[in-house]
Scaffold this motif. Structure first.
Motif, short mmCIF file in Angstrom:
data_model
loop_
_atom_site.label_atom_id
_atom_site.label_comp_id
_atom_site.label_asym_id
_atom_site.label_seq_id
_atom_site.Cartn_x
_atom_site.Cartn_y
_atom_site.Cartn_z
N SER A 443 36.69 47.11 35.43
CA SER A 443 36.11 45.70 35.74
C SER A 443 34.73 45.75 35.57
N GLY A 444 33.88 46.93 35.55
CA GLY A 444 32.44 46.80 35.18
C GLY A 444 31.73 46.34 36.59
N LEU A 445 32.34 46.29 37.77
CA LEU A 445 31.86 45.62 39.00
C LEU A 445 30.62 46.41 39.52
N VAL A 446 30.97 47.69 39.44
CA VAL A 446 30.12 48.93 40.01
C VAL A 446 30.02 49.82 38.66
N THR A 447 29.10 50.74 38.92
CA THR A 447 29.21 52.00 38.05
C THR A 447 29.90 52.93 38.97
N GLU A 472 21.79 46.51 45.03
CA GLU A 472 21.94 46.74 43.59
C GLU A 472 23.23 46.17 43.05
N ILE A 473 24.55 46.34 43.67
CA ILE A 473 25.76 45.77 43.15
C ILE A 473 25.67 44.22 43.27
N ALA A 474 25.00 43.55 44.40
CA ALA A 474 24.95 42.41 44.36
C ALA A 474 23.97 41.61 43.04
N GLU A 478 25.91 39.28 40.04
CA GLU A 478 24.99 37.93 39.87
C GLU A 478 24.76 38.11 38.27
N ALA A 479 24.47 39.15 37.63
CA ALA A 479 24.10 39.05 36.62
C ALA A 479 25.41 39.01 35.60
N MET A 480 26.52 39.59 36.08
CA MET A 480 27.91 39.20 35.48
C MET A 480 28.27 37.77 35.74
#
Length: 482
Positions: A443-447, A472-474, A478-480
């Motif tokens: 999903s690319g939500l987190v590394t 960092e994840i937020a 947001e960028a996604m």
């Protein structure tokens, strides 16, 4: 038949083996109660406690002038030998007996009397000089001697058992430290729940045992009140003035235990509530201990088709027909001991309820049930640790793989990626059979680094989320636009 001596009571005469220290009333009880094959000698602490009670009584009676000093001193020496653990084999009466423990009390009276006679240079059975009733049982009744001895022996037995429990608790605590970094999936209702560590699981078992050690210690203090001096029903009949206070004082000194006089001797003579309480505390412990054994069996199930998160040390081949099978025999035997103790709690409950008016005649089965339960549970604690817990190993990779592939890890992810994103991944995993771990990465939500940090042992060991990681994840979400 070997040499004998003739003794009598109001029922008649009997030939008694010349070399034994017990007498006619013990012999009658042996004939009457051929029940279990278990004798009073199977309860050595109880025999020691009887010696302590009889010595305290002799000291008080000598001090009050109702027992000749030479006889009383010989009785005290005889009692010292019982207290030291000698002559256990001279208590052949079955643990199951009618008469509210009279046979047991008379067994002690006769053994002590004949030991005292031997000390005085007299032959066994020469009761003119030291009589089981007139001298050894002076100022006493079975109805104060017997329950008092149970309490003394039970206090010491509980102290020993608390040590056995601590030994088992320590075993689980050591494993908790060893497995502190083994991440796994926790379960509720046998369904995946949320991640944890194997160390947490073992630590919880250690803590629950610690709680019961404390509870049993509290219960032990409730059996310190005794009814010595109550005699038959609590009125103190046939005792000299001041005897109850004095015998209790001597009993505390002889036993080294914090005993004190009961508030009401009538009540103390018939009441067995303290024994019910102790039995209930033991039941509480074994219910939890059996649950722990069930968990050990589940977590080690397999090895190919079960949880297989831990390995129990193999102790014996498990089947007469299936080669290579190894069963969890140690947890299984402890389970069975727990069932037995629960059954004994029912027995103790019914026996306590069966008391009538000024006496409970069922105390023999209460005593046997309590001492038997403590003896077996002490052995169970040592067996479980020595032959099972100390040898447990963790299948670390198996634990981690199950956790990574579990739907349950979305709960740990929710604070970082949000409830909606977590729900969507969970639904996709259920529909496709895919790994939640891999779906999160896709999903690319987190590394991968962020996901591993969320699921790390350090995160599992500490409550609360990592605020830096959350930020960092937020920002990533947001960028996604997620």
């Amino acid at each position: 038949m070997g040499a004998t001596r003739r003794e009598h009571d109001f029922l008649g005469e009997l030939e008694i083996p010349a070399d034994v220290y017990y007498g006619i009333q013990t012999s009658r009880a042996v004939e009457n109660f051929k029940i279990s094959g278990l004798t009073i000698s199977s309860m050595p602490r109880f025999i020691q406690a009887l010696g302590q009670v009889k010595k305290a009584a002799a000291l008080a009676n000598m001090e009050l002038g109702v027992l000749p000093r030479p006889v009383g001193e010989a009785i005290c020496q005889a009692c010292d030998r019982l207290i030291a653990g000698e002559f256990v084999d001279q208590f052949p009466v079955d643990v199951f007996q009618g008469g509210a423990g009279t046979s047991c009390n008379m067994n002690a009276n006769e053994v002590i009397a004949n030991l005292a006679l031997e000390i005085m240079g007299r032959p066994k059975g020469d009761y003119h000089y030291c009589h089981p009733n007139n001298h050894v049982n002076c100022s006493q009744s079975t109805n104060d001697v017997y329950p008092t001895a149970i309490r003394l022996a039970l206090y010491n037995s509980l102290t020993d058992f608390m040590g056995d429990m601590e030994y088992l608790r320590e075993g689980f605590a050591l494993k908790a430290e060893e497995f502190r970094n083994v991440v796994k999936m926790g379960r509720t209702q046998l369904q995946d729940a949320v991640p944890m560590t194997l160390g947490m699981e073992f630590s919880a078992w250690a803590t629950t045992i610690k709680e019961d050690i404390r509870r049993i210690g509290e219960g032990r203090e409730q059996i310190s009140d005794v009814n010595m001096g109550a005699t038959a029903i609590g009125t103190g009949i046939n005792t000299p003035e001041g005897y109850a206070e004095l015998v209790t004082k001597h009993l505390a000194e002889v036993s080294g235990l914090p005993v004190f006089m009961a508030e009401n001797y009538i009540e103390a003579t018939f009441d067995t509530g303290a024994f019910v309480q102790i039995s209930g505390l033991l039941k509480r412990f074994v219910v939890k201990l059996s649950k722990i054994c069930n968990d050990l069996r589940l977590l080690s199930s397999g090895p190919r088709c079960g949880f297989n998160e831990i390995n129990l040390p193999p102790r014996q081949p498990g089947s007469s027909i299936m080669p290579g099978k190894v069963n969890p025999v140690i947890p299984e035997v402890v389970n069975q001991i727990c069932f037995d103790v629960i059954g004994k709690d029912v027995t103790i409950t019914m026996a306590a309820e069966a008391g009538q008016l000024e006496l409970n005649v069922m105390e023999p089965v209460i005593a046997h049930s309590l001492f038997s339960a403590l003896r077996r549970l002490g052995a169970a604690c040592h067996t479980l640790r020595d032959l099972c817990v100390d040898g447990i190993t963790a299948n670390t990779e198996r634990c981690y793989d199950l956790m990574k592939n579990s739907i349950g890890i979305v709960t740990a992810l929710a604070p970082y990626i949000g409830y909606e994103n977590s729900s969507a991944i969970a639904r996709k995993a259920l529909d496709t059979g895919g790994s939640v771990y891999e779906l999160v990465l896709e999903s690319g939500l987190v590394t991968r680094e962020q996901l591993d940090a969320i699921l790390s042992p350090e995160r599992m060991l500490h409550a609360g989320e990592d605020s830096v990681l959350m930020k960092e994840i937020a920002e990533r979400l947001e960028a996604m636009g997620r």
